[in-house]
Scaffold this active site. Structure first.
Site, short mmCIF file in Angstrom:
data_model
loop_
_atom_site.label_atom_id
_atom_site.label_comp_id
_atom_site.label_asym_id
_atom_site.label_seq_id
_atom_site.Cartn_x
_atom_site.Cartn_y
_atom_site.Cartn_z
N ASP A 2 -8.44 171.36 45.59
CA ASP A 2 -8.69 172.79 45.54
C ASP A 2 -7.39 173.41 45.05
O ASP A 2 -6.34 172.77 45.10
CB ASP A 2 -9.05 173.28 46.96
N ASP B 223 -8.47 173.45 51.55
CA ASP B 223 -8.04 174.13 52.78
C ASP B 223 -8.92 175.30 53.17
O ASP B 223 -8.86 175.76 54.30
CB ASP B 223 -6.61 174.63 52.62
#
Lengths: 790, 56
Positions: free
Chosen positions: A503, A685
């Site tokens: 990500d 996250d």
């Protein structure tokens, strides 16, 4: 006098007297008001020796402003009027911290006990008097510079802890029994050589039986339970042959003892249990420590929220106890703790955790906000929305449940081996028995004894230790590197990884704005802007402060929420803030208009622009290169805008990237990769990554991630660096190699020993030697992982 | 050989005593905080520590 002053100035430390962080030369002895307060409190209590006692290399004590805690429902009151409160403590570095907290609490009136557990990082407080003293006592610890968080409801009654304690007890009993039986067995074995009388031998056997039978009944329970569960489910696992081997060995030995036979396998049965229990206990402890450390991180991340009561008074409560419909206040710079709708106020929100978008999102009354977003500019009032279906969180949970089913099919290597191994061993033992009875015409008792010897020799002692021993060493090594491994099978799944999907925001980047260097700006401008910025907690101001380094704040600065900072000087008003606030109409922004920015306007001078971006982690490029060198394909999946993602991908050398991907899109991409036969490690996250984290073969998330992401990740890594991802893959691959070596060795050993046992040449002595030596070899091999690269 | 008749029970009794000691220490929470106990005694000198933990 002047000499004294000079001396003082020279002696003034360049580091903060409390936390040891650098401070501006000639300035205060402290870096911030928090440290100054903590120092004053320690001094006032007469505990100055704390500074001499603490480790010189201990990390700095945190001095973040303490958040108020809602402790009223956490206090338990005993019958004798003593109140008890358990809290998590963060920031403990060594024994001196324990001493400081305990000594400071002991000086408070009414305190019966304040005891800090350095291992589990918990504080147990007992005091007499009003229950409301809880807040004041917790405040003492907070003012010393330690962060506190509430315990979960489970507290001490954690089932995992109880299971661990049971294993430890079983291990102790098995160890005691194994040693004493071995003592007796050694005399029996030497008696075989020197002609010990049958009466003495039987006496020894009876004594062994007296110790062994209760031990097997007590210490075998964890194995019997698991074997019974596996059989009931129609399958088999490693515990089935263990249980069968131990039970049969004890039974046949008892039979031998009753009939005054020469051989008894009590020592083998109990030693087997002892070795297996060591493996089980170590495994459970390593996993338990990682899990409790992960829980600790999560609990500390859960900041309390400020709820506006009906009487108009603000209360600080835990996020879990906020009821739907309540009004919550979120100050500028604070993280939103709950999902809700804005009812009052207008501000900019950093929604990167939820959407991956780095550009702040303007919100007005009616807009939906989610836990994890950061309120940047001005205070907001938020109405908490009803929980349940329809909320963003519920949607994520639904996506996660759907994607997790794929992973549940994974079967650990040890279980796969056991599935094939068990029937083979049992067939062999049965075949041996039948061959001796019908082929060689032996009576059934001695034939059964030989069959049991086959079962004992093949009892997968080394096989059962092969995997946990390596896992314990691997998770210990990872924990030292700041990586917490939460899942038991994560190492095996990691070893096979050939694709890593990252990500962007908060994972490849730090998730906080950093000042972009600009040649057109002078160092003096930056230093001046920083003197204003130090008065504010706004993320951009703090980024300016970080970039400028330690220095003095300017006096008399006004903060205008949503606009910026203002300072009246002799020349006129100086402003630091947004473009419109500083009166900049059309300035050259150097081509990029998307970045976060601050302007500094001074009378009679051209405005200066400070641009900020979410900087990549320092070692992000190296990590990506390192992954490529290990044969992994790296991909970037982000919810952010294309130009930002492309720029980062280009700088880090990531060829494959996708921008503007929503959570379902991330899951779809992972499914696509898995359909191609790739094994995917997902690192993310945010809330929007959580479904993807559970859809991947294996997942990791930084310790700064949202609750739900950390919960669904297999591994959590701490710190600002990305290198733990490499360490994770390296360790997993090393561990995979060692597990395969161990399994191969155990099978080889069985291959050599089984024919001997089938021919009836194995005596209890030989079984004991073979079993312990193979277990020791497997353990020693596992230990190689702890020494550098395997 | 008759000496075995009382030597072995004595040995077993002593072993059981040690086992009982271990059980007691485990129940007593002696293994709850290995890291803390390792450093605690260093600071346990001139200034009295808080009262000893009440027996549970």
């Amino acid at each position: 006098m002047s000499a004294l002053l000079l001396h003082d100035a020279e002696a003034a430390p360049a580091t903060c007297k409390h936390c040891g962080q650098p401070v501006a030369a000639g300035g205060d002895a402290f870096c911030c008001a928090g440290c100054s307060g903590a120092y004053a409190l320690i001094h006032e209590l007469g505990l100055d020796s704390y500074y001499a006692r603490r480790d010189a290399d201990a990390g700095p004590v945190t001095s973040e402003a303490a958040l108020a805690l809602d402790l009223t429902d956490q206090v338990e009151t005993g019958e004798d009027g003593v109140h008890c409160l358990r809290l998590r403590v963060d920031g403990l570095t060594c024994g001196a911290c324990v001493w400081l907290i305990e000594a400071a609490l002991a000086r408070r009136p009414g305190v019966v006990e304040g005891r800090v557990n350095l291992t589990s990082r918990r504080l147990t407080l007992r005091w007499r008097g009003p229950a409301e003293a809880a807040g004041a006592l917790a405040g003492v610890v907070q003012r010393l510079g330690y962060r506190l968080a509430q315990m979960d409801a489970t507290g001490d009654k954690d089932p995992a802890r109880a299971a661990e304690k049971e294993l430890l007890l079983c291990m102790a009993v098995a160890g005691f029994a194994a040693m004493n039986i071995m003592l007796l067995s050694v005399s029996v074995w030497s008696g075989h050589a020197q002609g010990m009388g049958w009466a003495t031998r039987d006496f020894m056997h009876w004594l062994s039986a007296l110790i062994a039978l209760p031990t097997v009944a007590y210490c075998g329970r964890p194995f019997f339970r698991s074997a019974r569960a596996a059989l009931r489910a129609g399958g088999t696992n490693m515990d089935v042959p263990i249980s069968l081997g131990v039970t049969l060995a004890s039974g046949i030995s008892l039979w031998e003892t009753v009939n005054s036979g020469p051989h008894a396998y009590f020592d083998g049965a109990v030693m087997l249990l002892f070795f297996l229990l060591i493996g089980r206990y170590l495994d459970s402890r390593a996993r338990g420590r990682a899990r409790s450390a992960a829980e600790h991180l999560l609990a500390l991340g859960r900041a309390p929220v400020t709820v506006l009561g009906e009487d108009g008074v603000a209360h600080v409560v835990a996020p879990a106890s906020v009821k739907p419909g309540a009004t919550v206040l979120v100050a500028a710079g604070e993280r939103v703790g709950i999902d809700g709708t804005v009812t009052n106020g207008a501000s900019d929100l950093d929604a990167s955790v939820v959407t991956g978008e780095t550009r702040p999102q303007p919100v007005a009354p009616g807009a939906a906000v989610f836990a994890g977003m950061v309120n940047l500019t001005s205070p907001l009032r938020i109405a908490v929305t009803a929980s349940g279906q329809g909320t963003l969180l519920a949607e994520m949970v639904r996506l996660m449940e759907a994607s997790e089913q794929g992973r549940a099919r994974f079967v650990a290597l040890a279980d796969r081996v056991a599935r094939r191994y068990t029937p083979v061993v049992h067939t062999l033992a049965l075949g041996t028995f039948l061959a001796w009875v019908f082929g060689a015409g032996l009576a059934w008792q001695p034939a059964l004894l030989i069959a049991v010897a086959v079962l004992i020799i093949t009892c997968p002692c080394a096989l059962a230790l092969a995997v946990p021993a390596v896992q314990v060493v691997a998770s210990g090594r990872l924990m030292q590197g700041g990586v917490l491994l939460k899942s038991a099978t994560a190492l095996e799944r990691l070893a096979a990884v050939d694709t890593v999907v990252f990500d962007k925001t908060g994972t490849l980047t730090l998730g906080r704005p950093e000042l972009i260097p600009d040649a057109r700006r002078s160092a003096e401008d930056l230093a001046f802007a920083a003197t204003l910025a130090r008065n504010s907690r706004h993320p951009l101001s703090r980024a300016l402060d970080r970039a400028a380094g330690p220095g003095m704040p300017a006096a008399g600065v006004r903060e205008l929420p949503g606009r910026g900072l203002e300072l009246d000087t002799a020349e006129g008003t100086v402003r630091l803030g947004s473009r419109s606030f500083c009166g900049v109409v059309d300035a050259d922004t150097g081509g990029d208009s998307t970045a976060l920015e601050l302007w500094l306007s001074r009378p009679g001078r051209a405005p200066v622009r400070f641009a900020f971006a979410d900087a990549a982690r320092r070692d992000a490029a190296e990590t990506v290169a390192g992954l490529a060198a290990r044969g992994c394909r790296v991909e970037l999946l982000s919810g952010d805008r294309a130009e930002v993602v492309e720029d980062l991908a280009r700088r880090l050398g990531i060829a494959v990237w996708r921008a503007g991907v929503d959570p379902a899109g991330k899951c779809a991409r992972l499914a696509e990769l898995r359909a191609e036969g790739r094994r995917v490690l997902m690192v993310g996250d945010g809330l929007n990554d959580a479904p993807a984290l559970s859809a991947a073969d294996v997942s990791a998330s930084p310790a700064t991630a949202t609750d739900i992401a950390q919960t669904s990740a297999d591994a959590v890594f701490q710190g600002d660096r990305l290198a733990p991802v490499l360490e994770l893959i390296d360790t997993a691959r090393g561990a995979g190699r060692l597990v395969r070596q161990n399994l191969l060795f155990s099978l080889l050993y069985n291959l050599c020993a089984v024919p001997l046992a089938m021919l009836g040449h194995v005596t209890p002595l030989l079984a004991a030697v073979a079993m312990s030596s193979s277990s020791l070899v497997v353990m020693a091999n596992a230990l190689r992982l702890s020494r550098g690269r395997p | 050989m008759t000496s075995l008749l009382f030597l072995i029970p004595i040995a077993l009794f002593l072993g059981l005593l040690a086992l009982a000691g271990f059980f007691w220490s485990l129940r007593n929470g002696q293994y709850e905080d290995m890291d803390g106990s390792a450093t605690r005694f260093l600071h346990d000198d001139d200034r009295p520590l808080p009262a000893a933990p009440s027996a549970r």
